[in-house]
Design an enzyme around this catalytic site. Structure first.
Site, mmCIF file in Angstrom:
data_model
loop_
_atom_site.group_PDB
_atom_site.id
_atom_site.type_symbol
_atom_site.label_atom_id
_atom_site.label_comp_id
_atom_site.label_asym_id
_atom_site.label_seq_id
_atom_site.Cartn_x
_atom_site.Cartn_y
_atom_site.Cartn_z
ATOM 1 N N HIS A 20 0.839 -1.196 0.000
ATOM 2 C CA HIS A 20 0.000 0.000 0.000
ATOM 3 C C HIS A 20 0.880 1.255 0.000
ATOM 4 C CE1 HIS A 20 0.951 0.277 4.229
ATOM 5 N NE2 HIS A 20 0.468 -0.930 4.434
ATOM 6 N N HIS A 23 3.815 1.564 2.506
ATOM 7 C CA HIS A 23 5.035 0.861 2.101
ATOM 8 C C HIS A 23 5.821 1.706 1.101
ATOM 9 C CE1 HIS A 23 2.525 -2.947 2.915
ATOM 10 N NE2 HIS A 23 3.380 -2.828 3.909
ATOM 11 N N CYS A 128 -1.811 -10.773 19.568
ATOM 12 C CA CYS A 128 -2.451 -10.218 18.365
ATOM 13 C C CYS A 128 -1.763 -10.835 17.154
ATOM 14 C CB CYS A 128 -2.355 -8.694 18.316
ATOM 15 S SG CYS A 128 -2.923 -8.053 16.721
ATOM 16 N N CYS A 131 -0.185 -8.161 14.649
ATOM 17 C CA CYS A 131 1.158 -7.647 14.923
ATOM 18 C C CYS A 131 2.089 -8.733 15.415
ATOM 19 C CB CYS A 131 1.192 -6.403 15.805
ATOM 20 S SG CYS A 131 -0.122 -6.076 16.927
ATOM 21 N N CYS A 145 -6.466 -5.406 20.533
ATOM 22 C CA CYS A 145 -5.113 -4.952 20.251
ATOM 23 C C CYS A 145 -5.086 -3.432 20.120
ATOM 24 C CB CYS A 145 -4.609 -5.598 18.960
ATOM 25 S SG CYS A 145 -3.200 -4.731 18.259
ATOM 26 N N HIS A 148 -4.346 -2.647 16.209
ATOM 27 C CA HIS A 148 -5.274 -3.095 15.176
ATOM 28 C C HIS A 148 -6.741 -3.072 15.596
ATOM 29 C CE1 HIS A 148 -1.445 -4.810 13.796
ATOM 30 N NE2 HIS A 148 -1.934 -4.507 12.622
ATOM 31 N N LYS A 290 -7.904 8.223 7.620
ATOM 32 C CA LYS A 290 -6.897 7.181 7.690
ATOM 33 C C LYS A 290 -7.211 6.083 6.656
ATOM 34 C CE LYS A 290 -4.389 4.328 10.844
ATOM 35 N NZ LYS A 290 -4.210 3.694 12.121
ATOM 36 N N LYS A 293 -7.935 -1.076 5.509
ATOM 37 C CA LYS A 293 -8.641 -2.112 4.775
ATOM 38 C C LYS A 293 -10.126 -2.085 5.099
ATOM 39 C CE LYS A 293 -5.348 -5.434 4.703
ATOM 40 N NZ LYS A 293 -4.837 -6.673 5.258
HETATM 41 ZN ZN LIG Z 1 -2.267 -5.865 16.517
#
Ligand SMILES: [Zn+2]
Length: 605
Positions: A20, A23, A128, A131, A145, A148, A290, A293
């Site tokens: 994405h 990156h 999680c 991560c 988490c 996330h 933000k 996904k």
């Molecule tokens: Zn996480």
């Protein structure tokens, strides 16, 4: 002559999905810093790559009925392609499934074990998978988490630990004393977290896709523990390259600073190795929101490169976003920067200079009449003030354009013309060097037109050169700025209550794709849809009463027919710039979708 050595790494990406913009942004930043150092005569090692182990990869591979290795081999391709398309000048693309990495991991873990920093015990905790990290109940936000916001999983088993707690005070005093975490904000965050007792780190897993734990073959190494070691693998630890380049600069996102400072820092301390410098960049948002996904508003950088020149995208990200801060991506702003600064300022300067210079008979001589402060730009780059450094280069470009306008070389001839041409060509040569880290393809094109090899930073001063220039096609073409829908003139606006049969011809129906679905903030039954309707307008927002008929995930990425030149309306405070076509009977609503696959933006005739 080598000035000194410079090692810069990006984080290694987790190839669980396609790359994405985050990156891409990180790779471009590292690329620019690497290119600048090369320009300055440094010997550079620039690494990027993939982190290919872990439970998440394993589960995704199972879903696709592939082995994890087959899965990561497939997923590595778009990441490599991304680097190629965007001219990421890495020296090493490391993948943690490579044999060389296994060797270094074994070396480091054996060393930790011998130094008595590894012991066996039971561990339990909230894990999680996203991560691949354990959290204490205290770290969780509403049981989820903290990064996330996903449900964690409870794990308990016997395994091996690294005595991270031993390094708590050493880390605190190191962070306070040394230039380790460059961002003050991140530095304080980490110091705050270190007010709590530091726990030992569980470094093994059972039955999870990963490298074998060298101390006990019944276990695999936890993914974070080995992923961080990639920074040593890429410079051949403990061989010569390691001695040349360590310690380096780790350029990472803001969410993994803990891993790179506390986990990695203590592991390095335990091996008696020096600590690197940790640089953090910000997040990229999409028009203020933000990218994620779940919101479905992720921009695919590979798709983006089909629409815009990669140098324009590189330029926009570097110029628009302040290093270390969050930034905003918008195609409108990208277009604006492209048109104003690349087409007008740089492109025009190059083409008008070349037009004049090809007509000249050569042996152009003159005396320097333009000035640039290269040291100042270099200092900004040393301080990672990339956008300000670019602004400095552009100030020079603008001053050269002003010089052309003032001197009016098209009215000159003989020595007077030569003098102006000399100043313009030398300026272009210097500009090609200075822009090369940011827009490398463009820099190459300019130096080819000047028929010279792209120089280094030390060549950024006026000198005598025999130019044999060539005219080249325009460096950049102007892009039409996407117009808002109700300014579209050719077809006109149709108001719903006045629609007549003859209006059919005026209706502009297009194939669109739903890019994001959100709840309408002020209406229970309504969704806000973000629909891509192709290159004319890109994303338009519609309000649609589809909530009782479709789940969000059913709508996401669905191709629909959009009535796009309908007068836009504000529905409970949200703009709705069109309608999607649907069939309705007895309160049942079904969207009309194209029968076969067709490009977004196709017109319904
Ligand atoms: Zn996480």
């Amino acid at each position: 002559m080598v000035k000194s050595n410079f090692f810069i790494s990006t984080a290694i990406d987790y190839p669980s999905a396609k790359p994405h913009c985050g990156h891409l942004y990180e790779k471009i930043l590292a690329d620019v810093l690497a290119r600048w150092k090369r320009l300055d005569g440094f010997k550079v090692h620039f690494s990027t790559g993939l982190d290919e182990h872990g439970l998440k990869i394993q589960r995704l591979a199972e879903k696709e009925k592939k082995t994890p290795k087959e899965f990561v081999d497939k997923m590595s391709k778009p990441f490599l392609e991304l680097c190629k398309i965007y001219n990421i000048s890495y020296d090493d693309f490391i993948r943690t499934t490579q044999k060389r990495h296994e060797k270094v991991v074994k070396n480091i873990l054996t060393k930790l074990y011998k130094n008595k920093f590894i012991y066996k015990a039971y561990y339990e905790g909230q894990y999680c998978v996203e991560c691949e990290t354990f959290y204490t109940t205290k770290d969780l936000v509403e049981g989820k988490c903290p990064v996330h916001k996903k449900q964690t999983e409870f794990f308990k088993e016997e395994g091996y630990f690294f005595k991270m707690s031993y390094f708590q005070n050493k880390l605190i005093s190191y962070i306070k004393k040394k230039h380790f975490i460059v961002s003050d904000k991140k530095r304080n965050e980490i110091l705050n977290r270190l007010n709590e007792p530091l726990k030992d780190l569980s470094i093994t897993r059972k039955n999870v896709w990963g490298l074998q734990f060298p101390i006990d073959s019944k276990y695999n190494v936890a993914v974070w523990t080995e992923a961080l070691i990639n920074y040593l693998t890429t410079i051949d630890y403990p061989k010569k390259k390691f001695k040349t380049f360590w310690p380096g600069y780790h350029l990472i996102g803001p969410d993994i600073v803990w891993h790179h400072t506390i986990i990695w820092g203590s592991m390095l301390m335990a091996c008696k190795l020096k600590l690197p410098l940790v640089l953090t960049h910000g997040y990229i948002n999409l028009e203020g929101e933000k990218m994620s996904k779940s919101l479905g508003n992720i921009i695919d950088p590979l798709e983006l490169s089909k629409k815009y020149q990669t140098d324009s995208i590189r330029y926009f990200l570097l110029r628009e976003i302040q290093f270390g801060k969050d930034g905003d991506f918008s195609e409108n702003k990208l277009t604006e920067k492209h048109n104003n600064e690349l087409v007008n300022d740089l492109g025009n300067l190059v083409s008008r200079t070349l037009t004049l210079a090809v007509k000249s008979k050569g042996n152009i001589r003159g005396k320097q009449e333009l000035k640039i402060n290269v040291n100042k730009i270099d200092n900004l780059m040393q301080e990672f003030k990339i956008n300000e450094a670019i602004a400095g280069v552009w100030a020079f470009i603008k001053s050269v354009n002003k010089y052309v306008n003032d001197k009016k070389p098209w009215e000159l001839e003989g020595k007077k013309l030569d003098n102006v041409l000399y100043n313009l060509l030398e300026s272009l040569r210097i500009i090609s060097i200075l822009v090369s880290p940011f827009i490398p393809e463009t820099a190459e094109k300019i130096s080819k037109a000047l028929n010279i090899k792209l120089g280094k930073l030390k060549d950024c001063k006026f000198r005598k050169i025999n130019y044999k220039v060539k005219q080249i096609p325009h460096l950049f073409e102007k892009i039409d700025v996407p117009k808002p829908i109700n300014k579209e003139k050719n077809i006109g606006i149709i108001t719903m209550d006045k629609i007549k049969f003859s209006d059919w011809q005026k209706m502009d129906l297009r194939v669109g794709k739903i890019k994001a679905v959100k709840d309408h903030p002020n209406a229970e039954k309504l969704y806000l849809l973000l629909i891509d309707i192709g290159p004319i307008e890109q994303n338009i927002q519609l309000v649609a009463g589809l909530k009782q008929h479709y789940k969000k995930e059913e709508l996401l990425n669905k191709k629909v027919i959009v009535f796009r030149n309908l007068e836009s309306a504000v529905i409970r405070g949200e703009e709705s710039a069109g309608m999607v076509l649907a069939a309705v009977k007895d309160n049942k609503v079904v969207l009309i979708t194209p029968d076969k696959d067709i490009d977004i933006g196709a017109r319904i005739q």
